[in-house]
Scaffold this active site. Structure first.
Site, PDB file in Angstrom:
ATOM      1  N   GLU A  35       0.857  -1.194   0.000  1.00  0.00           N
ATOM      2  CA  GLU A  35       0.000   0.000   0.000  1.00  0.00           C
ATOM      3  C   GLU A  35       0.892   1.243   0.000  1.00  0.00           C
ATOM      4  O   GLU A  35       1.840   1.325   0.763  1.00  0.00           O
ATOM      5  CB  GLU A  35      -0.915  -0.033   1.241  1.00  0.00           C
ATOM      6  CG  GLU A  35      -1.637   1.252   1.550  1.00  0.00           C
ATOM      7  CD  GLU A  35      -2.510   1.774   0.406  1.00  0.00           C
ATOM      8  OE1 GLU A  35      -3.317   1.009  -0.129  1.00  0.00           O
ATOM      9  OE2 GLU A  35      -2.351   2.955   0.064  1.00  0.00           O
ATOM     10  N   GLY A  40      -6.843   0.792   4.087  1.00  0.00           N
ATOM     11  CA  GLY A  40      -8.225   1.273   4.103  1.00  0.00           C
ATOM     12  C   GLY A  40      -8.553   2.010   2.821  1.00  0.00           C
ATOM     13  O   GLY A  40      -9.714   2.166   2.455  1.00  0.00           O
ATOM     14  N   GLY A  41      -7.488   2.484   2.132  1.00  0.00           N
ATOM     15  CA  GLY A  41      -7.682   3.125   0.833  1.00  0.00           C
ATOM     16  C   GLY A  41      -8.534   4.379   0.908  1.00  0.00           C
ATOM     17  O   GLY A  41      -8.695   4.985   1.969  1.00  0.00           O
ATOM     18  N   VAL A  42      -9.069   4.751  -0.249  1.00  0.00           N
ATOM     19  CA  VAL A  42      -9.878   5.968  -0.334  1.00  0.00           C
ATOM     20  C   VAL A  42     -11.095   5.842   0.580  1.00  0.00           C
ATOM     21  O   VAL A  42     -11.446   6.772   1.315  1.00  0.00           O
ATOM     22  CB  VAL A  42     -10.321   6.225  -1.799  1.00  0.00           C
ATOM     23  CG1 VAL A  42     -11.326   7.367  -1.867  1.00  0.00           C
ATOM     24  CG2 VAL A  42      -9.112   6.535  -2.673  1.00  0.00           C
ATOM     25  N   ALA A 116       4.083  -0.002  -5.698  1.00  0.00           N
ATOM     26  CA  ALA A 116       4.361  -1.287  -6.356  1.00  0.00           C
ATOM     27  C   ALA A 116       4.297  -1.171  -7.872  1.00  0.00           C
ATOM     28  O   ALA A 116       3.497  -0.409  -8.415  1.00  0.00           O
ATOM     29  CB  ALA A 116       3.373  -2.331  -5.874  1.00  0.00           C
ATOM     30  N   GLY A 183     -20.763  18.763 -10.946  1.00  0.00           N
ATOM     31  CA  GLY A 183     -21.114  17.346 -11.007  1.00  0.00           C
ATOM     32  C   GLY A 183     -22.183  17.014  -9.981  1.00  0.00           C
ATOM     33  O   GLY A 183     -21.918  16.993  -8.774  1.00  0.00           O
ATOM     34  N   ASP A 326     -12.562  -1.204  -8.017  1.00  0.00           N
ATOM     35  CA  ASP A 326     -12.757  -0.131  -9.007  1.00  0.00           C
ATOM     36  C   ASP A 326     -11.925  -0.352 -10.268  1.00  0.00           C
ATOM     37  O   ASP A 326     -12.378  -0.079 -11.375  1.00  0.00           O
ATOM     38  CB  ASP A 326     -12.353   1.236  -8.419  1.00  0.00           C
ATOM     39  CG  ASP A 326     -13.331   1.742  -7.375  1.00  0.00           C
ATOM     40  OD1 ASP A 326     -14.239   0.983  -6.989  1.00  0.00           O
ATOM     41  OD2 ASP A 326     -13.181   2.904  -6.937  1.00  0.00           O
ATOM     42  N   HIS A 458     -43.308  -4.046  14.245  1.00  0.00           N
ATOM     43  CA  HIS A 458     -43.965  -2.731  14.283  1.00  0.00           C
ATOM     44  C   HIS A 458     -43.571  -2.009  15.562  1.00  0.00           C
ATOM     45  O   HIS A 458     -43.502  -2.645  16.601  1.00  0.00           O
ATOM     46  CB  HIS A 458     -45.492  -2.925  14.247  1.00  0.00           C
ATOM     47  CG  HIS A 458     -46.246  -1.623  14.346  1.00  0.00           C
ATOM     48  ND1 HIS A 458     -46.325  -0.745  13.285  1.00  0.00           N
ATOM     49  CD2 HIS A 458     -46.925  -1.071  15.378  1.00  0.00           C
ATOM     50  CE1 HIS A 458     -47.040   0.304  13.662  1.00  0.00           C
ATOM     51  NE2 HIS A 458     -47.412   0.137  14.929  1.00  0.00           N
TER      52      HIS A 458
HETATM   53  P1  NAI Z   1     -20.560  10.307 -10.512  1.00  0.00           P
HETATM   54  O1  NAI Z   1     -20.263   9.559 -11.748  1.00  0.00           O
HETATM   55  O2  NAI Z   1     -21.497   9.764  -9.516  1.00  0.00           O
HETATM   56  O3  NAI Z   1     -21.129  11.750 -10.896  1.00  0.00           O
HETATM   57  C1  NAI Z   1     -20.440  12.651 -11.707  1.00  0.00           C
HETATM   58  C2  NAI Z   1     -21.450  13.630 -12.231  1.00  0.00           C
HETATM   59  O4  NAI Z   1     -20.761  14.687 -12.846  1.00  0.00           O
HETATM   60  C3  NAI Z   1     -22.384  13.046 -13.280  1.00  0.00           C
HETATM   61  O5  NAI Z   1     -23.695  13.372 -12.928  1.00  0.00           O
HETATM   62  C4  NAI Z   1     -21.923  13.708 -14.568  1.00  0.00           C
HETATM   63  O6  NAI Z   1     -22.973  13.878 -15.475  1.00  0.00           O
HETATM   64  C5  NAI Z   1     -21.407  15.035 -14.064  1.00  0.00           C
HETATM   65  N1  NAI Z   1     -20.394  15.687 -14.887  1.00  0.00           N
HETATM   66  C6  NAI Z   1     -19.362  15.128 -15.539  1.00  0.00           C
HETATM   67  N2  NAI Z   1     -18.612  16.077 -16.139  1.00  0.00           N
HETATM   68  C7  NAI Z   1     -19.170  17.277 -15.824  1.00  0.00           C
HETATM   69  C8  NAI Z   1     -18.844  18.641 -16.101  1.00  0.00           C
HETATM   70  N3  NAI Z   1     -17.778  18.967 -16.821  1.00  0.00           N
HETATM   71  N4  NAI Z   1     -19.649  19.621 -15.617  1.00  0.00           N
HETATM   72  C9  NAI Z   1     -20.736  19.288 -14.872  1.00  0.00           C
HETATM   73  N5  NAI Z   1     -21.082  18.025 -14.575  1.00  0.00           N
HETATM   74  C10 NAI Z   1     -20.308  17.030 -15.025  1.00  0.00           C
HETATM   75  O7  NAI Z   1     -19.130  10.633  -9.888  1.00  0.00           O
HETATM   76  P2  NAI Z   1     -18.729  11.128  -8.441  1.00  0.00           P
HETATM   77  O8  NAI Z   1     -19.856  11.791  -7.774  1.00  0.00           O
HETATM   78  O9  NAI Z   1     -17.477  11.889  -8.625  1.00  0.00           O
HETATM   79  O10 NAI Z   1     -18.450   9.791  -7.686  1.00  0.00           O
HETATM   80  C11 NAI Z   1     -17.364   8.991  -8.123  1.00  0.00           C
HETATM   81  C12 NAI Z   1     -17.550   7.540  -7.808  1.00  0.00           C
HETATM   82  O11 NAI Z   1     -17.526   7.317  -6.427  1.00  0.00           O
HETATM   83  C13 NAI Z   1     -18.827   6.985  -8.350  1.00  0.00           C
HETATM   84  O12 NAI Z   1     -18.482   5.903  -9.166  1.00  0.00           O
HETATM   85  C14 NAI Z   1     -19.589   6.529  -7.164  1.00  0.00           C
HETATM   86  O13 NAI Z   1     -20.169   5.261  -7.404  1.00  0.00           O
HETATM   87  C15 NAI Z   1     -18.549   6.428  -6.073  1.00  0.00           C
HETATM   88  N6  NAI Z   1     -19.110   6.883  -4.814  1.00  0.00           N
HETATM   89  C16 NAI Z   1     -20.082   6.161  -4.228  1.00  0.00           C
HETATM   90  C17 NAI Z   1     -20.657   6.588  -3.061  1.00  0.00           C
HETATM   91  C18 NAI Z   1     -21.756   5.804  -2.480  1.00  0.00           C
HETATM   92  O14 NAI Z   1     -21.962   4.686  -2.892  1.00  0.00           O
HETATM   93  N7  NAI Z   1     -22.507   6.341  -1.539  1.00  0.00           N
HETATM   94  C19 NAI Z   1     -20.237   7.805  -2.405  1.00  0.00           C
HETATM   95  C20 NAI Z   1     -19.261   8.517  -3.130  1.00  0.00           C
HETATM   96  C21 NAI Z   1     -18.719   8.047  -4.272  1.00  0.00           C
END
Ligand code: NAI
Length: 489
Positions: A35, A40-42, A116, A183, A326, A458
């Site tokens: 690592e 624990g990573g991100v 690595a 985003g 990922d 309930h």
């Molecule tokens: P995301 O893919 O969920 O959302 C990125 C958003 O940005 C999209 O709606 C896209 O249309 C928009 N976008 C892209 N380029 C843009 C631009 N130039 N201007 C404006 N909007 C733009 O990615 P996000 O939120 O960064 O999350 C990354 C990863 O982390 C995801 O794969 C998600 O699954 C994971 N994650 C999961 C969580 C959970 O399960 N609760 C919590 C946080 C992250």
């Protein structure tokens, strides 16, 4: 440095790599986990866990501040101490990463800190922070679990202070007065809502026509409504193009409006530019897989746009090299990475295992939360399946009233012919916990009758799942179903 030999080298100590290492250790394999930052990573250090701590803290603050009086809790002098909140969050992260280190020790997993690089189908070179290099030979396998990194927009280079990514956003020791999120995906909304609750004036700029693209639009609409009700500007079909720094230190962000601009902006749209003044910009436009620069291509491992494709048991195209989490493909979710880690550990240790799950549930910790498992109504229809949909609102649950959180609903999607459950979508309080029942039901190929006829205690929020299933069958008790057919029909 001495060169070493083990059975398996796992590259990456995130929820994929650390779980894989522990399981390999349990299976009596000699494992080295490499690592470069922190076990624990991100997820544990800068993602899932710290963000959930801040979400809980901001939710508690808002509940007391805005809704306490409704419940007879009168507060005076309520204030946010960002430093204390950050220290509390850091303590949780420390406990968890310490826990992983402890589990490594207890399971005989050796942790090597360093960067690595794969130099052969069974060899890995590790360079530590002091620049010392050692070669580790893995007699059985190498597991690539290097995760993903935040995507940066070239015109919004991170400066760690005013233009930031999720990693910095979970560590802010000052609540920005104005926050612009680029985003409207998972990270943008989760963290945007944290700072909105803590007092930031929030703007969300989303490139597509909907927030949380891909999520059931009815669920997203509930969250969007709350965002806007609480004062956020949500600008859809819009791209943030760049920014200039104003004399007062604020940022003037240039946004190109698309053909259609949505709620909260009061603008008609039509391909024009607008300027939004903010103090901090959070860029959350997705993650990029970390499959490049590891030496994999040089030894013949296929790497596609950063992904290292793996088959149903986690094997890449090169014998003995596996990929999980990922870096191996979508969805980029910690729990998917962990399960893949377990599968690959079993396979390497010579046991039968495969990634043969029915669904990978997802939980989005917005307010209210959204959680999904299986197919949406639209996805089922795209597959030519005629569906039966059951819905039940949180507002009709006594428990939801008792916790003063009544927004949202349960939605079940089933095959109309057989009543087999195809998907569950929940928007509302504790959706992230409630979804596991739906995921289990999908895994067991349950029918609406199984969910609906299971006695749920309930008063609980979980009763909503039972009622939604019954609603799909036309039987739900706490919404009108006069003339419902007998249960045995
Ligand atoms: P995301 O893919 O969920 O959302 C990125 C958003 O940005 C999209 O709606 C896209 O249309 C928009 N976008 C892209 N380029 C843009 C631009 N130039 N201007 C404006 N909007 C733009 O990615 P996000 O939120 O960064 O999350 C990354 C990863 O982390 C995801 O794969 C998600 O699954 C994971 N994650 C999961 C969580 C959970 O399960 N609760 C919590 C946080 C992250």
């Amino acid at each position: 440095m001495a060169n070493r030999t083990c059975d398996v080298v796992v590259i990456g100590g995130g929820p994929g790599g650390y779980v894989c290492s522990i399981r390999l250790g349990q299976l009596k394999q000699k494992v080295i986990c490499v690592e470069k930052e922190e076990v624990g990573g991100v997820c544990l250090n800068w993602g899932c866990v710290p963000s959930k701590a801040l979400i809980a803290a901001s939710h508690t603050y808002e509940k007391v501040k805005d809704h306490g009086a409704t419940m007879g809790i009168m507060s005076k002098g309520l204030e946010v101490d960002s430093n204390k909140m950050q220290d509390w969050k850091a303590g949780i992260v420390k406990k968890l990463t310490g826990g992983v280190r402890g589990l490594f020790k207890g399971n005989g997993v050796e942790l090597v800190m360093g960067n690595a690089r794969v130099t052969g189908p069974r060899t890995v070179e590790v360079k530590n922070a002091e620049g010392a290099v050692e070669t580790i030979t893995a007699t059985k396998a190498i597991v690539i679990a290097t995760g993903s990194s935040t995507i940066e927009i070239p015109t919004f280079k991170f400066d760690g202070k005013q233009v930031i990514g999720a990693r910095e956003a979970v560590s802010l020791r000052e609540v920005p007065k104005r926050l612009l999120v680029i985003g409207g995906g998972v990270i943008g909304l989760e963290l945007g809502m944290v700072y909105q609750k803590l007092g930031s004036d929030l703007t969300v700029v989303e490139a597509t026509g909907s927030l949380l693209p891909g999520v059931d639009p009815e669920c997203t609409a509930v969250v969007e409504k709350k965002l806007v009700k609480n004062g956020a500007k949500v600008i859809k079909n819009a791209m943030a193009k760049g920014y200039e720094k104003n004399a007062d230190g604020s940022l003037a962000v240039k946004v190109e409006m698309g053909p259609h601009v949505s709620v909260g902006t009061g603008q008609a749209g039509g391909g024009k530019f607008d300027t939004i003044v903010t103090d901090v910009v959070l860029v959350a436009v997705g993650m990029r897989p970390n499959g490049g620069g590891l030496g994999l291509e040089e030894i013949g491992v296929k790497v596609e746009r950063g992904f290292v494709p793996a088959d149903i048991v986690g094997r890449t195209n090169v014998d003995g090299i596996y990929a999980i989490g990922d870096v191996s493909g979508m969805p980029m979710l910690a729990h998917k990475a962990s399960k893949e880690g377990e599968v690959v550990a079993e396979v390497i240790a010579g046991h039968k295992a495969a990634k043969d799950w029915v669904s990978i549930p997802a939980a989005i910790f917005t307010d209210p939360e959204i959680a999904t498992a299986g197919l949406t109504e639209a996805q089922a229809k795209e597959r030519g399946i005629e569906v039966r949909v059951g819905k039940f609102p949180f507002a009709a649950l006594g428990r939801a009233m008792a916790v003063n959180e009544t927004e949202g609903f349960f939605k079940v999607v089933a095959d109309k012919k057989t009543n087999e459950l195809l998907g569950v979508h929940i928007v509302g309080p504790e959706a992230s916990d409630l979804i596991s029942e739906g995921a289990l039901a999908l895994e067991m190929h349950a029918f609406l009758e199984d969910l609906g006829m299971t006695i749920h205690p309930h008063p609980t929020l979980g009763e909503g799942m039972m009622e939604a299933a019954m609603s799909g069958l036309g039987h739900a008790i706490h919404i009108l179903n006069r003339g419902a057919p007998p249960l045995t029909s």
